[in-house]
Scaffold this motif. Structure first.
Motif, PDB file in Angstrom:
ATOM      1  N   SER A   1      14.410   5.237 -43.999  1.00  0.00           N
ATOM      2  CA  SER A   1      13.354   5.729 -43.122  1.00  0.00           C
ATOM      3  C   SER A   1      13.729   5.603 -41.641  1.00  0.00           C
ATOM      4  O   SER A   1      13.093   6.223 -40.786  1.00  0.00           O
ATOM      5  N   TRP A   2      14.765   4.839 -41.329  1.00  0.00           N
ATOM      6  CA  TRP A   2      15.232   4.706 -39.952  1.00  0.00           C
ATOM      7  C   TRP A   2      16.174   5.839 -39.552  1.00  0.00           C
ATOM      8  O   TRP A   2      16.514   5.971 -38.364  1.00  0.00           O
ATOM      9  N   ALA A   3      16.611   6.653 -40.500  1.00  0.00           N
ATOM     10  CA  ALA A   3      17.555   7.732 -40.198  1.00  0.00           C
ATOM     11  C   ALA A   3      17.015   8.746 -39.189  1.00  0.00           C
ATOM     12  O   ALA A   3      17.751   9.137 -38.279  1.00  0.00           O
ATOM     13  N   PRO A   4      15.762   9.190 -39.279  1.00  0.00           N
ATOM     14  CA  PRO A   4      15.277  10.110 -38.238  1.00  0.00           C
ATOM     15  C   PRO A   4      15.267   9.499 -36.844  1.00  0.00           C
ATOM     16  O   PRO A   4      15.501  10.198 -35.855  1.00  0.00           O
ATOM     17  N   LEU A   5      15.033   8.202 -36.737  1.00  0.00           N
ATOM     18  CA  LEU A   5      15.098   7.548 -35.441  1.00  0.00           C
ATOM     19  C   LEU A   5      16.525   7.568 -34.890  1.00  0.00           C
ATOM     20  O   LEU A   5      16.740   7.790 -33.702  1.00  0.00           O
ATOM     21  N   LEU A   6      17.496   7.341 -35.774  1.00  0.00           N
ATOM     22  CA  LEU A   6      18.894   7.465 -35.359  1.00  0.00           C
ATOM     23  C   LEU A   6      19.180   8.868 -34.842  1.00  0.00           C
ATOM     24  O   LEU A   6      19.825   9.049 -33.811  1.00  0.00           O
ATOM     25  N   TYR A   7      18.705   9.854 -35.594  1.00  0.00           N
ATOM     26  CA  TYR A   7      18.946  11.246 -35.211  1.00  0.00           C
ATOM     27  C   TYR A   7      18.326  11.559 -33.857  1.00  0.00           C
ATOM     28  O   TYR A   7      18.969  12.174 -32.999  1.00  0.00           O
ATOM     29  N   CYS A   8      17.104  11.146 -33.646  1.00  0.00           N
ATOM     30  CA  CYS A   8      16.426  11.430 -32.368  1.00  0.00           C
ATOM     31  C   CYS A   8      17.081  10.692 -31.213  1.00  0.00           C
ATOM     32  O   CYS A   8      17.299  11.278 -30.136  1.00  0.00           O
ATOM     33  N   SER A   9      17.400   9.418 -31.395  1.00  0.00           N
ATOM     34  CA  SER A   9      17.959   8.652 -30.281  1.00  0.00           C
ATOM     35  C   SER A   9      19.370   9.113 -29.934  1.00  0.00           C
ATOM     36  O   SER A   9      19.673   9.380 -28.766  1.00  0.00           O
ATOM     37  N   PHE A  10      20.237   9.220 -30.915  1.00  0.00           N
ATOM     38  CA  PHE A  10      21.596   9.667 -30.623  1.00  0.00           C
ATOM     39  C   PHE A  10      21.621  11.137 -30.242  1.00  0.00           C
ATOM     40  O   PHE A  10      22.441  11.556 -29.424  1.00  0.00           O
ATOM     41  N   GLY A  11      20.734  11.935 -30.833  1.00  0.00           N
ATOM     42  CA  GLY A  11      20.659  13.352 -30.483  1.00  0.00           C
ATOM     43  C   GLY A  11      20.219  13.565 -29.057  1.00  0.00           C
ATOM     44  O   GLY A  11      20.778  14.410 -28.339  1.00  0.00           O
ATOM     45  N   SER A  12      19.230  12.802 -28.601  1.00  0.00           N
ATOM     46  CA  SER A  12      18.797  12.956 -27.211  1.00  0.00           C
ATOM     47  C   SER A  12      19.874  12.490 -26.248  1.00  0.00           C
ATOM     48  O   SER A  12      20.072  13.085 -25.193  1.00  0.00           O
ATOM     49  N   TRP A  13      20.608  11.455 -26.618  1.00  0.00           N
ATOM     50  CA  TRP A  13      21.709  11.015 -25.776  1.00  0.00           C
ATOM     51  C   TRP A  13      22.806  12.087 -25.717  1.00  0.00           C
ATOM     52  O   TRP A  13      23.336  12.387 -24.648  1.00  0.00           O
ATOM     53  N   MET A  14      23.150  12.667 -26.866  1.00  0.00           N
ATOM     54  CA  MET A  14      24.201  13.684 -26.889  1.00  0.00           C
ATOM     55  C   MET A  14      23.793  14.936 -26.132  1.00  0.00           C
ATOM     56  O   MET A  14      24.595  15.530 -25.414  1.00  0.00           O
ATOM     57  N   MET A  15      22.555  15.359 -26.296  1.00  0.00           N
ATOM     58  CA  MET A  15      22.113  16.582 -25.628  1.00  0.00           C
ATOM     59  C   MET A  15      21.964  16.401 -24.113  1.00  0.00           C
ATOM     60  O   MET A  15      22.062  17.359 -23.364  1.00  0.00           O
ATOM     61  N   SER A  16      21.761  15.171 -23.663  1.00  0.00           N
ATOM     62  CA  SER A  16      21.638  14.936 -22.230  1.00  0.00           C
ATOM     63  C   SER A  16      22.973  14.605 -21.568  1.00  0.00           C
ATOM     64  O   SER A  16      23.054  14.547 -20.345  1.00  0.00           O
ATOM     65  N   ASN A  17      24.004  14.415 -22.346  1.00  0.00           N
ATOM     66  CA  ASN A  17      25.315  14.073 -21.808  1.00  0.00           C
ATOM     67  C   ASN A  17      26.063  15.351 -21.444  1.00  0.00           C
ATOM     68  O   ASN A  17      26.369  16.171 -22.308  1.00  0.00           O
ATOM     69  N   ARG A  18      26.373  15.537 -20.187  1.00  0.00           N
ATOM     70  CA  ARG A  18      27.023  16.759 -19.731  1.00  0.00           C
ATOM     71  C   ARG A  18      28.487  16.827 -20.140  1.00  0.00           C
ATOM     72  O   ARG A  18      29.074  17.903 -20.188  1.00  0.00           O
ATOM     73  N   GLN A  19      29.116  15.707 -20.465  1.00  0.00           N
ATOM     74  CA  GLN A  19      30.519  15.712 -20.847  1.00  0.00           C
ATOM     75  C   GLN A  19      30.742  16.302 -22.230  1.00  0.00           C
ATOM     76  O   GLN A  19      31.824  16.779 -22.533  1.00  0.00           O
ATOM     77  N   ILE A  20      29.746  16.273 -23.079  1.00  0.00           N
ATOM     78  CA  ILE A  20      29.924  16.766 -24.440  1.00  0.00           C
ATOM     79  C   ILE A  20      30.027  18.285 -24.467  1.00  0.00           C
ATOM     80  O   ILE A  20      30.832  18.855 -25.193  1.00  0.00           O
ATOM     81  N   PHE A  21      29.223  18.964 -23.665  1.00  0.00           N
ATOM     82  CA  PHE A  21      29.133  20.415 -23.756  1.00  0.00           C
ATOM     83  C   PHE A  21      29.875  21.166 -22.646  1.00  0.00           C
ATOM     84  O   PHE A  21      29.796  22.379 -22.576  1.00  0.00           O
ATOM     85  N   SER A  22      30.580  20.471 -21.782  1.00  0.00           N
ATOM     86  CA  SER A  22      31.352  21.150 -20.748  1.00  0.00           C
ATOM     87  C   SER A  22      32.573  20.325 -20.423  1.00  0.00           C
ATOM     88  O   SER A  22      32.776  19.241 -20.955  1.00  0.00           O
ATOM     89  N   ASP A  23      33.357  20.827 -19.508  1.00  0.00           N
ATOM     90  CA  ASP A  23      34.535  20.078 -19.120  1.00  0.00           C
ATOM     91  C   ASP A  23      34.281  19.240 -17.863  1.00  0.00           C
ATOM     92  O   ASP A  23      35.211  18.802 -17.203  1.00  0.00           O
ATOM     93  N   TYR A  24      33.024  19.027 -17.556  1.00  0.00           N
ATOM     94  CA  TYR A  24      32.664  18.231 -16.388  1.00  0.00           C
ATOM     95  C   TYR A  24      32.895  16.759 -16.659  1.00  0.00           C
ATOM     96  O   TYR A  24      32.543  16.241 -17.713  1.00  0.00           O
ATOM     97  N   THR A  25      33.491  16.078 -15.724  1.00  0.00           N
ATOM     98  CA  THR A  25      33.656  14.629 -15.814  1.00  0.00           C
ATOM     99  C   THR A  25      33.096  14.011 -14.545  1.00  0.00           C
ATOM    100  O   THR A  25      33.185  14.579 -13.462  1.00  0.00           O
ATOM    101  N   GLU A  26      32.515  12.874 -14.697  1.00  0.00           N
ATOM    102  CA  GLU A  26      31.949  12.156 -13.558  1.00  0.00           C
ATOM    103  C   GLU A  26      33.087  11.690 -12.664  1.00  0.00           C
ATOM    104  O   GLU A  26      34.110  11.181 -13.149  1.00  0.00           O
ATOM    105  N   PRO A  27      32.949  11.842 -11.353  1.00  0.00           N
ATOM    106  CA  PRO A  27      33.987  11.310 -10.473  1.00  0.00           C
ATOM    107  C   PRO A  27      33.989   9.788 -10.500  1.00  0.00           C
ATOM    108  O   PRO A  27      32.941   9.154 -10.612  1.00  0.00           O
ATOM    109  N   VAL A  28      35.167   9.242 -10.464  1.00  0.00           N
ATOM    110  CA  VAL A  28      35.330   7.803 -10.502  1.00  0.00           C
ATOM    111  C   VAL A  28      35.145   7.257  -9.095  1.00  0.00           C
ATOM    112  O   VAL A  28      35.778   7.694  -8.151  1.00  0.00           O
ATOM    113  N   THR A  29      34.236   6.301  -8.961  1.00  0.00           N
ATOM    114  CA  THR A  29      34.010   5.649  -7.681  1.00  0.00           C
ATOM    115  C   THR A  29      34.408   4.195  -7.788  1.00  0.00           C
ATOM    116  O   THR A  29      34.131   3.533  -8.781  1.00  0.00           O
ATOM    117  N   HIS A  30      35.046   3.717  -6.765  1.00  0.00           N
ATOM    118  CA  HIS A  30      35.502   2.318  -6.786  1.00  0.00           C
ATOM    119  C   HIS A  30      34.686   1.482  -5.857  1.00  0.00           C
ATOM    120  O   HIS A  30      34.245   1.696  -4.858  1.00  0.00           O
TER     121      HIS A  30
END
Length: 160
Positions: free
Chosen positions: A131-160
């Motif tokens: 019964s926890w599987a849909p929660l996994l799907y929603c949480s990891f799915g929302s993280w994946m869909m909001s991550n710009r690196q997954i769907f494009s070649d954009y990478t965050e600039p490294v700041t020191h």
């Protein structure tokens, strides 16, 4: 890219493994039975000296339901955890469940000893974990869909 291929390969292996296990265990048991009857067609001839050894040779293995449940939980967890980013995991999981179902039906009918008498607590605990599987799907799915690196070649600039 590298992890996704490894994950898909591991999921495809879960489709193939029950078939490999079925045919290898059947072949091994058949060879031991052929050795017992000295490679003849006379099934009444046996080399076993006791009833216990005869029963151990000709009866199947015990039904280990906890391994089957762990396989089901593993397939479900991986599919729901990474399925939003890799939708190919859902058809692979479906194929895996179909193969597992068919192989288990054959093994329960023709190979295993009588299943052990268990109560519903193990099944209920597996269902509560599932019964926890849909929660996994929603949480990891929302993280994946909001991550710009997954769907494009954009990478965050490294700041020191």
């Amino acid at each position: 890219m590298d992890i996704g291929k490894i994950l898909i390969d591991a999921m495809v292996f879960t489709v193939v493994w029950p078939l490999m296990e079925f045919f290898s265990s059947f072949a091994i048991r058949y060879c031991f039975r052929l050795l017992d009857i000295s490679f003849t067609c006379n099934s009444l001839k046996t080399k076993t000296k006791t009833i216990e050894k005869f029963v151990a040779l000709y009866s199947g293995p015990e039904y280990t339901i906890h391994y089957k449940y762990s396989t089901i939980l593993n397939i479900t967890a991986i599919t729901f955890m990474f399925g939003a980013g890799m939708p190919i995991l859902f058809p692979i999981a479906l194929c895996s469940f179909i193969v597992l179902y068919l192989v288990e039906r054959l093994l329960v009918a023709y190979s295993y000893q009588s299943p052990p008498m268990i109560d519903e607590t193990l099944s209920q605990s597996v269902l509560s974990i599932l019964s926890w599987a849909p929660l996994l799907y929603c949480s990891f799915g929302s993280w994946m869909m909001s991550n710009r690196q997954i769907f494009s070649d954009y990478t965050e600039p490294v700041t020191h």
